[in-house]
Design a protein around this motif. Structure first.
Motif, mmCIF file in Angstrom:
data_model
loop_
_atom_site.group_PDB
_atom_site.id
_atom_site.type_symbol
_atom_site.label_atom_id
_atom_site.label_comp_id
_atom_site.label_asym_id
_atom_site.label_seq_id
_atom_site.Cartn_x
_atom_site.Cartn_y
_atom_site.Cartn_z
ATOM 1 N N LEU A 163 -50.752 -34.634 84.790
ATOM 2 C CA LEU A 163 -51.732 -35.783 84.526
ATOM 3 C C LEU A 163 -53.371 -35.770 85.136
ATOM 4 O O LEU A 163 -53.306 -35.841 86.310
ATOM 5 N N ASP A 164 -54.269 -35.321 84.486
ATOM 6 C CA ASP A 164 -55.124 -35.194 85.144
ATOM 7 C C ASP A 164 -55.989 -36.943 84.843
ATOM 8 O O ASP A 164 -56.469 -37.319 83.547
ATOM 9 N N LEU A 165 -56.359 -36.706 86.027
ATOM 10 C CA LEU A 165 -56.870 -38.058 86.241
ATOM 11 C C LEU A 165 -58.735 -37.311 85.998
ATOM 12 O O LEU A 165 -59.607 -38.496 86.888
ATOM 13 N N THR A 166 -59.678 -36.822 86.089
ATOM 14 C CA THR A 166 -60.290 -36.117 87.037
ATOM 15 C C THR A 166 -61.376 -36.492 86.116
ATOM 16 O O THR A 166 -61.616 -36.273 84.706
ATOM 17 N N SER A 167 -62.762 -36.122 86.843
ATOM 18 C CA SER A 167 -64.060 -36.504 85.956
ATOM 19 C C SER A 167 -64.838 -35.409 87.282
ATOM 20 O O SER A 167 -64.356 -34.735 87.297
ATOM 21 N N GLY A 168 -66.049 -35.426 86.572
ATOM 22 C CA GLY A 168 -67.296 -34.580 86.785
ATOM 23 C C GLY A 168 -66.987 -32.641 86.543
ATOM 24 O O GLY A 168 -66.211 -32.478 85.127
ATOM 25 N N ILE A 169 -66.711 -32.109 87.555
ATOM 26 C CA ILE A 169 -66.643 -30.316 87.389
ATOM 27 C C ILE A 169 -65.311 -29.962 88.065
ATOM 28 O O ILE A 169 -64.512 -29.239 86.969
ATOM 29 N N ALA A 170 -65.676 -30.172 89.255
ATOM 30 C CA ALA A 170 -64.274 -28.704 89.902
ATOM 31 C C ALA A 170 -62.823 -29.172 89.210
ATOM 32 O O ALA A 170 -62.395 -28.269 89.150
ATOM 33 N N GLY A 171 -62.387 -30.653 89.096
ATOM 34 C CA GLY A 171 -60.982 -30.890 88.268
ATOM 35 C C GLY A 171 -60.491 -31.009 87.401
ATOM 36 O O GLY A 171 -60.056 -30.038 87.066
ATOM 37 N N PRO A 172 -62.169 -31.176 86.047
ATOM 38 C CA PRO A 172 -61.439 -30.685 84.514
ATOM 39 C C PRO A 172 -61.835 -29.094 84.984
ATOM 40 O O PRO A 172 -60.725 -28.281 83.519
ATOM 41 N N LEU A 173 -62.654 -28.266 85.016
ATOM 42 C CA LEU A 173 -62.113 -27.114 84.910
ATOM 43 C C LEU A 173 -61.232 -26.355 85.397
ATOM 44 O O LEU A 173 -61.019 -25.464 85.162
ATOM 45 N N GLY A 174 -60.888 -26.581 86.687
ATOM 46 C CA GLY A 174 -59.917 -25.899 87.753
ATOM 47 C C GLY A 174 -58.806 -26.619 86.916
ATOM 48 O O GLY A 174 -57.426 -25.664 86.352
ATOM 49 N N VAL A 175 -58.056 -27.268 86.596
ATOM 50 C CA VAL A 175 -57.297 -27.935 85.386
ATOM 51 C C VAL A 175 -57.024 -27.322 84.083
ATOM 52 O O VAL A 175 -56.255 -26.745 83.582
ATOM 53 N N LEU A 176 -58.612 -26.765 83.568
ATOM 54 C CA LEU A 176 -58.594 -26.538 82.201
ATOM 55 C C LEU A 176 -58.400 -24.972 82.475
ATOM 56 O O LEU A 176 -57.491 -24.003 81.368
ATOM 57 N N MET A 177 -58.230 -23.778 84.196
ATOM 58 C CA MET A 177 -57.743 -22.828 83.483
ATOM 59 C C MET A 177 -56.095 -23.135 83.526
ATOM 60 O O MET A 177 -55.599 -21.734 82.962
ATOM 61 N N LEU A 178 -55.139 -24.109 83.972
ATOM 62 C CA LEU A 178 -53.916 -24.255 83.637
ATOM 63 C C LEU A 178 -52.889 -24.653 82.274
ATOM 64 O O LEU A 178 -52.651 -24.100 81.584
ATOM 65 N N ALA A 179 -54.168 -25.324 81.765
ATOM 66 C CA ALA A 179 -54.313 -25.951 80.274
ATOM 67 C C ALA A 179 -53.965 -24.775 78.895
ATOM 68 O O ALA A 179 -52.851 -24.901 78.574
ATOM 69 N N GLU A 180 -54.881 -24.031 79.421
ATOM 70 C CA GLU A 180 -55.381 -22.753 78.725
ATOM 71 C C GLU A 180 -53.919 -21.828 78.910
ATOM 72 O O GLU A 180 -54.237 -20.877 77.939
ATOM 73 N N HIS A 181 -53.271 -21.324 80.001
ATOM 74 C CA HIS A 181 -52.764 -20.270 80.193
ATOM 75 C C HIS A 181 -51.342 -21.347 79.650
ATOM 76 O O HIS A 181 -50.155 -21.246 80.440
ATOM 77 N N GLY A 182 -50.560 -22.631 79.005
ATOM 78 C CA GLY A 182 -49.444 -23.143 78.202
ATOM 79 C C GLY A 182 -49.155 -24.403 79.044
ATOM 80 O O GLY A 182 -48.639 -24.974 78.481
ATOM 81 N N ALA A 183 -49.450 -25.122 79.833
ATOM 82 C CA ALA A 183 -49.948 -26.339 80.800
ATOM 83 C C ALA A 183 -49.944 -27.230 79.778
ATOM 84 O O ALA A 183 -50.775 -27.298 79.066
ATOM 85 N N ASP A 184 -48.724 -28.257 79.813
ATOM 86 C CA ASP A 184 -49.284 -29.315 78.799
ATOM 87 C C ASP A 184 -50.435 -30.383 80.000
ATOM 88 O O ASP A 184 -49.958 -31.278 80.569
ATOM 89 N N VAL A 185 -51.369 -30.701 79.207
ATOM 90 C CA VAL A 185 -52.429 -31.173 80.555
ATOM 91 C C VAL A 185 -52.394 -32.599 79.419
ATOM 92 O O VAL A 185 -52.921 -32.604 78.145
ATOM 93 N N ILE A 186 -51.753 -33.636 80.362
ATOM 94 C CA ILE A 186 -52.524 -35.075 79.841
ATOM 95 C C ILE A 186 -53.139 -35.840 80.437
ATOM 96 O O ILE A 186 -54.246 -36.553 81.523
ATOM 97 N N LYS A 187 -54.467 -36.156 79.112
ATOM 98 C CA LYS A 187 -56.420 -36.919 80.508
ATOM 99 C C LYS A 187 -55.136 -38.307 80.516
ATOM 100 O O LYS A 187 -55.362 -38.637 79.109
ATOM 101 N N VAL A 188 -55.590 -39.012 81.876
ATOM 102 C CA VAL A 188 -55.487 -40.372 82.252
ATOM 103 C C VAL A 188 -56.419 -40.979 81.885
ATOM 104 O O VAL A 188 -57.823 -40.531 82.512
ATOM 105 N N GLU A 189 -57.242 -42.014 81.067
ATOM 106 C CA GLU A 189 -58.428 -42.269 81.263
ATOM 107 C C GLU A 189 -58.647 -43.352 81.043
ATOM 108 O O GLU A 189 -57.625 -44.266 80.666
ATOM 109 N N PRO A 190 -59.318 -44.832 81.311
ATOM 110 C CA PRO A 190 -59.736 -46.331 81.160
ATOM 111 C C PRO A 190 -60.420 -46.099 79.968
ATOM 112 O O PRO A 190 -60.303 -45.276 79.462
ATOM 113 N N PRO A 191 -59.935 -47.239 79.455
ATOM 114 C CA PRO A 191 -59.852 -47.483 78.248
ATOM 115 C C PRO A 191 -61.138 -47.288 78.292
ATOM 116 O O PRO A 191 -62.600 -47.832 78.446
ATOM 117 N N GLY A 192 -61.920 -46.379 76.875
ATOM 118 C CA GLY A 192 -63.781 -46.080 76.311
ATOM 119 C C GLY A 192 -63.384 -44.890 76.597
ATOM 120 O O GLY A 192 -64.843 -43.932 76.500
#
Length: 382
Positions: free
Chosen positions: A11-40
């Motif tokens: 469950l990815d609640l991050t914005s900016g660079i470090a969180g989204p890019l760090g999680v991206l490394m895991l997402a593209e090796h198979g992790a099911d990443v759900i971006k949890v965002e506020p409405p909008g």
């Protein structure tokens, strides 16, 4: 084809660079990443980098300021392995979702926080973001400039350093959980990121500082950039790790001086000699110069404009450049998967989704029917 992290949900609640890019490394090796965002959508969506940083995941919009939104997030936690957040200190606690509370209710979770400053001191709740971390960690003195004194760094070294640590921290905690059965809180601060990235390339001792950028003559790398014919530029870092058959001066046709002798020259002598070098480089076509240097065992490479990097044949051949069709922008050129696993290769799983594009599907997986989802939407919880 199976991937290395097919059994991991994040469950990815991050914005900016470090969180989204760090999680991206895991997402593209198979992790099911759900971006949890506020409405909008999260605040970082307005930044161009988000188009790349937030790809290869699904998006769910929840209002964590509502009891219903928090309840839905708790349901997601029962299905997840990892929660990643990069809010200001106290934000998740304000939602009732701080790491101490959430780990009590979901002890299997790996809860990764990415603050500006590390926990554990009175400074932890100070206002902090990239530029302030660079200032406090001495980075503004690291870059040469048009004037003396510290300058602002445009490269987000703190976020990039932290980005490299995020997947390491998460996978270390998951590995520990496989032995202990319990998750834990892990932290990667921007301060930790910038220190891990930069303390490997400079030091300051009682014998003096070793900062190549602010010496005279300029350090090896600053003094290795030259303009060639036709307004093209080359980095002539003549050290190559192979046996050299000619010196730089022998190839270019001027008096050669070993780099070890530079500091023995007076500033005036060095400037006069370096003008000879500059003039010699200006007489050469860049491609012919690089070919001649390589034939002599000397290192050199063309300095290209940023957009030209996508034309590098090695990147194209290895999938380091990819076309991704964004739902709003259309075809975009992006960097590919940067980690190569031979047996379980990574892959881009899709473009950045629109905010909330997968809310109904993900809540449906939790057992909520269409009427419940419509009611939650009407309430503003999703």
């Amino acid at each position: 084809m199976s991937q290395a992290l097919d059994d991991i949900r994040i469950l990815d609640l991050t914005s900016g660079i470090a969180g989204p890019l760090g999680v991206l490394m895991l997402a593209e090796h198979g992790a099911d990443v759900i971006k949890v965002e506020p409405p909008g959508g999260h605040r970082g969506r307005s930044q161009p980098g988000s188009v790349v940083h937030d790809r290869s995941r699904r998006s769910v919009t929840l209002d964590l300021r509502t009891p219903e939104g928090v309840g839905l997030f708790e349901e997601l936690c029962t299905t997840a392995d990892v929660v990643v957040e990069a809010f200001a200190p106290g934000t998740m606690t304000g939602f009732g979702l701080g790491h101490e509370e959430l780990l009590q209710r979901h002890p299997h979770l790996v809860y990764c926080s990415i603050p500006a400053w590390p926990e554990g001191s009175r400074f932890a709740r100070d206002v902090g973001y990239e530029a302030l971390v660079l200032a406090r960690s001495g980075q503004n003195w690291e870059q040469t400039s048009f004037r003396n004194g510290p300058v602002f760094l445009h490269s987000p070294a703190a976020s990039h350093g932290a980005m490299l640590l995020v997947p390491v921290a998460i996978m270390a905690a998951i590995t520990a959980r496989r032995r202990t059965g319990k998750g834990q809180h892990v932290e990667v601060s921007l301060l930790q990121g910038v220190m891990s990235l930069t303390t490997q390339v400079w030091n300051w001792t009682d014998q003096g500082s070793f900062l190549m950028e602010r010496t005279h003559p300029p350090g090896v790398h600053q003094g290795s950039i030259f303009e060639c014919a036709n307004g093209e530029w080359v980095h002539a870092s003549t050290m190559s790790g192979v046996t050299q058959t000619k010196t730089e001066g022998e190839v270019l046709g001027f008096e050669h001086r070993d780099q070890r002798t530079w500091l023995e020259m007076s500033p005036d002598d060095w400037e006069a000699w370096n003008e000879q070098r500059k003039a010699a480089y200006l007489r050469w076509d860049r491609d012919e110069l690089i070919e001649a240097f390589h034939a002599a065992g000397l290192g050199s490479e063309a300095i290209v404009a940023p957009h030209e990097r996508f034309e590098h044949p090695q990147l194209i051949e290895t999938g380091g450049v990819a076309e991704v069709v964004d739902p709003d922008l259309g075809p975009t050129t992006q960097f590919g998967v940067p980690l190569f696993l031979e047996a379980t290769p990574g892959r881009i799983k899709g473009p950045r989704p629109r905010a909330g594009a997968d809310t109904a599907d993900v809540l449906g997986e939790l057992g909520h029917d269409a009427d419940e989802i419509a009611e939650l939407r009407q309430m503003g919880a999703i």
